[in-house]
Design an enzyme around this catalytic site. Sequence first.
Site, PDB file in Angstrom:
ATOM      1  N   THR A 178      50.813  36.826  40.558  1.00  0.00           N
ATOM      2  CA  THR A 178      51.630  35.618  40.673  1.00  0.00           C
ATOM      3  C   THR A 178      53.084  36.071  40.593  1.00  0.00           C
ATOM      4  O   THR A 178      53.532  36.553  39.559  1.00  0.00           O
ATOM      5  CB  THR A 178      51.311  34.613  39.559  1.00  0.00           C
ATOM      6  OG1 THR A 178      49.934  34.246  39.656  1.00  0.00           O
ATOM      7  CG2 THR A 178      52.169  33.369  39.694  1.00  0.00           C
ATOM      8  N   LYS A 208      50.645  28.690  44.361  1.00  0.00           N
ATOM      9  CA  LYS A 208      50.347  29.077  42.974  1.00  0.00           C
ATOM     10  C   LYS A 208      51.343  28.448  42.002  1.00  0.00           C
ATOM     11  O   LYS A 208      50.984  28.075  40.880  1.00  0.00           O
ATOM     12  CB  LYS A 208      50.356  30.600  42.825  1.00  0.00           C
ATOM     13  CG  LYS A 208      50.001  31.091  41.413  1.00  0.00           C
ATOM     14  CD  LYS A 208      48.612  30.649  40.969  1.00  0.00           C
ATOM     15  CE  LYS A 208      48.321  31.027  39.509  1.00  0.00           C
ATOM     16  NZ  LYS A 208      48.113  32.460  39.296  1.00  0.00           N
ATOM     17  N   LYS A 261      56.382  33.684  32.449  1.00  0.00           N
ATOM     18  CA  LYS A 261      56.991  34.233  33.673  1.00  0.00           C
ATOM     19  C   LYS A 261      56.764  33.308  34.852  1.00  0.00           C
ATOM     20  O   LYS A 261      57.683  33.018  35.633  1.00  0.00           O
ATOM     21  CB  LYS A 261      56.411  35.622  33.939  1.00  0.00           C
ATOM     22  CG  LYS A 261      56.779  36.263  35.271  1.00  0.00           C
ATOM     23  CD  LYS A 261      55.692  36.079  36.325  1.00  0.00           C
ATOM     24  CE  LYS A 261      54.395  36.753  35.924  1.00  0.00           C
ATOM     25  NZ  LYS A 261      53.348  36.636  36.976  1.00  0.00           N
TER      26      LYS A 261
END
Length: 286
Positions: free
Chosen positions: A95, A170, A238
């Site tokens: 990701t 995502k 993150k």
Amino acid sequence: MQIGFIGTGVMGAAIAKNLIAAGYALTVYNRTKSKTDELVADGATWAETPAAVAAKSDVVFTMVGFPADVEQVYFGDNGIFSKLQPGKTVIDMTTSQPKLAVKIAEYAAKNGFHALDAPVSGGDIGAKNATLTIMVGGETATYQAMQPLFKVIGHQVNHFGAAGTGQHAKMANQIMIAGTMTGLTEMLLYTKAAGLDPQKVLITLSSGGADNWSMDNYVPRILKGDYTPGFFARHFLKDLRIALSEADAMGLDLVATAQAKRLYEVMVDVKGLGDQGTQGLINSYK
């Protein structure tokens, strides 16, 4: 087909194991070599660098931690692109930033390679059971050619368009997850304060409109005091930072997601609990 797999953490190792079980020959690399030991025992071959993996592979999967790691793995001195042969394919399942996926795809196109960004959802359970949801960006022809591999590791695979769109999908996923994680955490705190049986509450909510994947999979772990990572909290933080940066660039003010990010910053940056799973958010409230 020779498969390379770089990044054999909680998720990557399970995905690689399923590829081996399906009969593919794998060459693997991880910064901590011991995390590849089980895969090597299952028949994979260890390589010393990402470049060495690329030199032997028709398709190279990557699943590392942060965008800086992706950059190094692809463009570093011993990176994939230093030894990848023309016509071969790279698939980044990390990701990461949509703009980095575009950079990888543009470099690949200029040098005769093929590239897809293909982040996943489903956690450690989905990786082990080969039931991941896979969100893909990149060339349509490459996506179609990689379908046999995707079907080994996932049950829902969707192509969203050009390079970077898999990463954008995502981000949408992580925005939704942020809400379910804060919801289940505060639901449990309320349940405890009200003196309710948390198992009964879980059973009840799971059969009604409050049901969601995060609650079903993480509340049982919390009730057992299990905070081992199916997905590291530091990685989730993150992801939220990337999502909010992308939202800002699009002129969006995602207030609830920003609050979720602040809560995970307390967990990771203040409480030092970033190596717990995302369900450890409840410990920052304590």
